[in-house]
Write an enzyme that holds these catalytic residues in place. Structure first.
Site, mmCIF file in Angstrom:
data_model
loop_
_atom_site.group_PDB
_atom_site.id
_atom_site.type_symbol
_atom_site.label_atom_id
_atom_site.label_comp_id
_atom_site.label_asym_id
_atom_site.label_seq_id
_atom_site.Cartn_x
_atom_site.Cartn_y
_atom_site.Cartn_z
ATOM 1 N N PHE A 276 36.930 47.580 36.772
ATOM 2 C CA PHE A 276 37.172 47.071 35.416
ATOM 3 C C PHE A 276 35.898 47.149 34.565
ATOM 4 C CE2 PHE A 276 36.751 42.671 33.430
ATOM 5 C CZ PHE A 276 37.108 43.091 32.154
ATOM 6 N N ASN B 135 34.431 53.348 45.988
ATOM 7 C CA ASN B 135 35.298 53.627 47.147
ATOM 8 C C ASN B 135 36.763 53.323 46.830
ATOM 9 O OD1 ASN B 135 35.473 50.864 47.184
ATOM 10 N ND2 ASN B 135 35.042 50.630 49.362
ATOM 11 N N PHE C 282 38.346 50.592 46.282
ATOM 12 C CA PHE C 282 39.000 49.438 46.917
ATOM 13 C C PHE C 282 39.793 48.659 45.865
ATOM 14 C CE2 PHE C 282 38.430 44.863 48.439
ATOM 15 C CZ PHE C 282 39.653 44.865 49.097
ATOM 16 N N GLY D 182 39.039 49.406 42.383
ATOM 17 C CA GLY D 182 38.997 50.263 41.198
ATOM 18 C C GLY D 182 39.960 51.425 41.363
ATOM 19 N N ASP E 215 31.131 54.796 49.785
ATOM 20 C CA ASP E 215 31.088 53.358 50.045
ATOM 21 C C ASP E 215 29.624 52.913 50.022
ATOM 22 O OD1 ASP E 215 31.007 50.821 51.445
ATOM 23 O OD2 ASP E 215 33.078 51.255 52.011
ATOM 24 N N LEU F 245 27.238 47.490 40.706
ATOM 25 C CA LEU F 245 28.421 46.657 40.452
ATOM 26 C C LEU F 245 29.403 46.664 41.619
ATOM 27 C CD1 LEU F 245 27.314 47.177 37.499
ATOM 28 C CD2 LEU F 245 29.679 47.140 36.766
ATOM 29 N N THR G 80 29.371 44.541 51.673
ATOM 30 C CA THR G 80 29.241 45.261 50.400
ATOM 31 C C THR G 80 28.111 44.682 49.565
ATOM 32 O OG1 THR G 80 31.554 45.951 50.390
ATOM 33 C CG2 THR G 80 30.448 45.858 48.250
ATOM 34 N N TYR H 288 31.756 35.796 49.143
ATOM 35 C CA TYR H 288 31.362 36.337 47.829
ATOM 36 C C TYR H 288 30.111 35.625 47.325
ATOM 37 C CZ TYR H 288 31.962 37.772 42.903
ATOM 38 O OH TYR H 288 31.789 38.283 41.629
ATOM 39 N N ARG I 8 43.340 37.423 39.155
ATOM 40 C CA ARG I 8 42.483 36.621 38.277
ATOM 41 C C ARG I 8 43.324 35.997 37.174
ATOM 42 N NH1 ARG I 8 36.964 40.084 37.781
ATOM 43 N NH2 ARG I 8 38.268 41.879 38.279
HETATM 44 P P1 NAD Z 1 36.431 45.268 40.059
HETATM 45 O O1 NAD Z 1 37.020 44.838 41.349
HETATM 46 O O2 NAD Z 1 37.341 45.819 39.014
HETATM 47 O O3 NAD Z 1 35.278 46.336 40.286
HETATM 48 C C1 NAD Z 1 34.533 46.461 41.467
HETATM 49 C C2 NAD Z 1 34.449 47.938 41.812
HETATM 50 O O4 NAD Z 1 33.651 48.084 42.988
HETATM 51 C C3 NAD Z 1 35.818 48.548 42.112
HETATM 52 O O5 NAD Z 1 35.952 49.783 41.456
HETATM 53 C C4 NAD Z 1 35.780 48.735 43.627
HETATM 54 O O6 NAD Z 1 36.623 49.771 44.083
HETATM 55 C C5 NAD Z 1 34.320 48.981 43.872
HETATM 56 N N1 NAD Z 1 33.889 48.677 45.240
HETATM 57 C C6 NAD Z 1 34.182 47.572 45.971
HETATM 58 N N2 NAD Z 1 33.603 47.652 47.181
HETATM 59 C C7 NAD Z 1 32.918 48.835 47.204
HETATM 60 C C8 NAD Z 1 32.133 49.493 48.191
HETATM 61 N N3 NAD Z 1 31.929 48.956 49.400
HETATM 62 N N4 NAD Z 1 31.585 50.695 47.877
HETATM 63 C C9 NAD Z 1 31.797 51.263 46.652
HETATM 64 N N5 NAD Z 1 32.547 50.687 45.694
HETATM 65 C C10 NAD Z 1 33.101 49.479 45.974
HETATM 66 O O7 NAD Z 1 35.637 44.007 39.493
HETATM 67 P P2 NAD Z 1 34.795 43.823 38.149
HETATM 68 O O8 NAD Z 1 35.327 42.624 37.492
HETATM 69 O O9 NAD Z 1 34.705 45.085 37.406
HETATM 70 O O10 NAD Z 1 33.370 43.434 38.745
HETATM 71 C C11 NAD Z 1 32.272 44.335 38.765
HETATM 72 C C12 NAD Z 1 31.026 43.595 39.250
HETATM 73 O O11 NAD Z 1 30.738 42.507 38.364
HETATM 74 C C13 NAD Z 1 31.166 43.008 40.650
HETATM 75 O O12 NAD Z 1 29.955 43.178 41.335
HETATM 76 C C14 NAD Z 1 31.417 41.537 40.379
HETATM 77 O O13 NAD Z 1 30.961 40.733 41.440
HETATM 78 C C15 NAD Z 1 30.619 41.310 39.109
HETATM 79 N N6 NAD Z 1 31.136 40.153 38.359
HETATM 80 C C16 NAD Z 1 32.329 40.236 37.692
HETATM 81 C C17 NAD Z 1 32.809 39.119 37.016
HETATM 82 C C18 NAD Z 1 34.096 39.149 36.241
HETATM 83 O O14 NAD Z 1 34.487 38.122 35.688
HETATM 84 N N7 NAD Z 1 34.791 40.255 36.114
HETATM 85 C C19 NAD Z 1 32.084 37.933 37.043
HETATM 86 C C20 NAD Z 1 30.901 37.874 37.757
HETATM 87 C C21 NAD Z 1 30.424 39.017 38.409
HETATM 88 N N1 UDP Z 2 44.038 30.220 38.304
HETATM 89 C C1 UDP Z 2 45.268 29.699 37.908
HETATM 90 N N2 UDP Z 2 46.377 30.491 38.015
HETATM 91 C C2 UDP Z 2 46.310 31.786 38.457
HETATM 92 C C3 UDP Z 2 45.042 32.317 38.829
HETATM 93 C C4 UDP Z 2 43.927 31.501 38.748
HETATM 94 O O1 UDP Z 2 45.380 28.543 37.484
HETATM 95 O O2 UDP Z 2 47.364 32.448 38.501
HETATM 96 C C5 UDP Z 2 42.841 29.360 38.163
HETATM 97 C C6 UDP Z 2 41.942 29.332 39.394
HETATM 98 O O3 UDP Z 2 42.397 28.346 40.305
HETATM 99 C C7 UDP Z 2 40.599 28.993 38.761
HETATM 100 C C8 UDP Z 2 40.665 29.658 37.378
HETATM 101 O O4 UDP Z 2 42.044 29.895 37.129
HETATM 102 O O5 UDP Z 2 40.483 27.597 38.581
HETATM 103 C C9 UDP Z 2 39.917 30.973 37.315
HETATM 104 O O6 UDP Z 2 40.332 31.782 38.385
HETATM 105 P P1 UDP Z 2 39.844 33.290 38.601
HETATM 106 O O7 UDP Z 2 40.344 33.723 39.934
HETATM 107 O O8 UDP Z 2 40.203 34.113 37.427
HETATM 108 O O9 UDP Z 2 38.249 33.201 38.583
HETATM 109 P P2 UDP Z 2 37.170 32.285 39.336
HETATM 110 O O10 UDP Z 2 37.863 31.116 39.995
HETATM 111 O O11 UDP Z 2 36.517 33.179 40.312
HETATM 112 O O12 UDP Z 2 36.298 31.830 38.230
#
Ligand code: NAD
Ligand code: UDP
Length: 316
Positions: free
Chosen positions: A13, A34, A36, A38, A58, A73, A92, A145, A186
């Site tokens: 994303f 990889n 997973f 994405g 990976d 990322l 990872t 995580y 999410r």
């Molecule tokens: P996402 O799951 O859409 O993206 C993660 C990507 O990493 C995917 O394309 C997945 O296939 C790839 N991936 C996973 N394991 C891998 C591996 N072993 N080798 C190669 N690729 C691998 O999630 P996102 O929301 O785009 O998050 C991207 C980064 O930002 C992550 O590191 C996440 O922890 C961090 N982050 C995101 C949020 C958020 O709210 N979206 C918040 C805090 C941190």
């Molecule tokens: N949550 C919810 N309904 C859903 C999915 C998540 O009420 O269908 C809640 C979850 O329990 C958390 C908040 O929404 O309190 C955010 O969840 P998310 O998984 O998006 O992110 P994170 O908890 O990692 O911040």
């Protein structure tokens, strides 16, 4: 050509938006993933750009390429996906960090770690500032995580201290927008998909827990500013400080989609943080007055449009 840049997790994303923006700014981008969580479909629109390369790899395995900058990322971000294979999630984060830091050291590249507000766990300090050490259950269901990301931060600062690697660390708060995986569980994607399908909106717990939601374009701007800032390695919070309860979010989604969906209450998962809000004063100070520009209703409207089109194209 400005820079050659490696983005791990680039087909995810956030990664897909970052790759797009970096290409638009005239950089050469190598996207490693990889698949997973994405998908190629997230970056297929970039494939005809000759300065874009897509690599299936990976991050837990070493990878060698000559680049100027690395955005790390790769890591599943939604609780459903990171808990699916918790040991792999730890590998990872930790082995991925070691591999990317080792690469950065060897080729003298700058490397940015996508860390998370989850390093603060279920925070006892509100809002969260970067000097707060957090409240994480080291053996709970989120620990693969949270502790993986905490260990990665430690690896980053230690490679910097010991080996002089040029690092940057950002702590990303809940981010949403187009190209979120509709099945990743999410809250924003769940509520929007449920509302568009007329299904029940599933609130976990009483819905009074809070999150602060950032639109993806604001994050990408902050990430790029951090990568290109001199003399500041972070960690720095990148998020939108406007805080909402999950009940408020559900009602906003129902209103914006004109949905007939009803709200239902399901049990709260273990260790689910009660509140989360970034203090972004450090980002403002260090990143040339960076602050989010897109507020919740505007960002939700764009995201709803994306999911609406996705659902319609899946039905045809
Ligand atoms: P996402 O799951 O859409 O993206 C993660 C990507 O990493 C995917 O394309 C997945 O296939 C790839 N991936 C996973 N394991 C891998 C591996 N072993 N080798 C190669 N690729 C691998 O999630 P996102 O929301 O785009 O998050 C991207 C980064 O930002 C992550 O590191 C996440 O922890 C961090 N982050 C995101 C949020 C958020 O709210 N979206 C918040 C805090 C941190
Ligand atoms: N949550 C919810 N309904 C859903 C999915 C998540 O009420 O269908 C809640 C979850 O329990 C958390 C908040 O929404 O309190 C955010 O969840 P998310 O998984 O998006 O992110 P994170 O908890 O990692 O911040």
């Amino acid at each position: 050509m400005k820079n050659r840049i490696l983005v791990t997790g680039g087909a995810g994303f956030i990664g897909s938006h970052l790759c797009e923006r970096l290409l638009n700014e005239g950089n050469e981008v190598i996207c490693m993933d990889n698949y997973f969580t994405g998908a190629k479909s997230n970056v297929v629109h970039l494939m005809n750009n000759p300065y874009f390369e897509l690599i299936r790899h990976d991050v837990t395995h070493p990878y060698f390429v000559e680049v100027d900058q690395i955005y790390n990322l790769a890591c599943p971000a939604s609780p459903v996906h990171y808990q699916y294979n918790s040991i792999k999630t730890i590998k990872t984060s930790v082995m991925g960090a070691i591999n990317m830091l080792g690469l950065a050291k060897r080729i003298k590249a700058r490397v940015l770690q996508a860390s998370t507000s989850e390093v603060y766990g279920d925070p006892l300090v509100h809002p969260q500032k970067e000097d707060y050490w957090g409240n994480v259950n080291p053996i709970g269901i989120r620990s693969c995580y949270d502790e993986g990301k905490r260990c990665a931060e430690s690896l980053f600062v230690n490679y910097h201290e010991q080996n002089n690697v040029d690092i940057r660390i950002i702590r990303i708060f809940n981010t949403y927008g187009p190209r979120m995986n509709p099945n990743d569980g999410r809250v924003v994607s769940n509520f929007i998909v449920q509302a568009l399908k007329g299904e029940d909106i599933t609130i976990f717990g009483d819905g009074k827990q809070t999150r602060s939601f950032q639109y993806v374009d604001d994050l990408v701007e902050g990430m790029i500013r951090m990568m290109n800032t001199e003399d500041f390695i972070g960690p720095v919070n990148i998020g939108n400080p406007n805080e909402f309860t999950m009940l408020e979010l559900a009602n906003a989604v129902i209103e914006l989609t004109n949905s007939q969906s009803k709200i239902v209450y399901l049990p709260l998962p273990a260790d689910d943080p009660l509140q989360r809000q970034p203090d972004i004063s450090l980002a403002k100070e260090k990143l040339n007055n960076w602050e989010p520009n897109i507020q919740l209703k505007e960002g939700l409207t764009k995201t709803i449009e994306y999911f609406d089109n996705l659902l319609k194209s899946n039905n045809t």
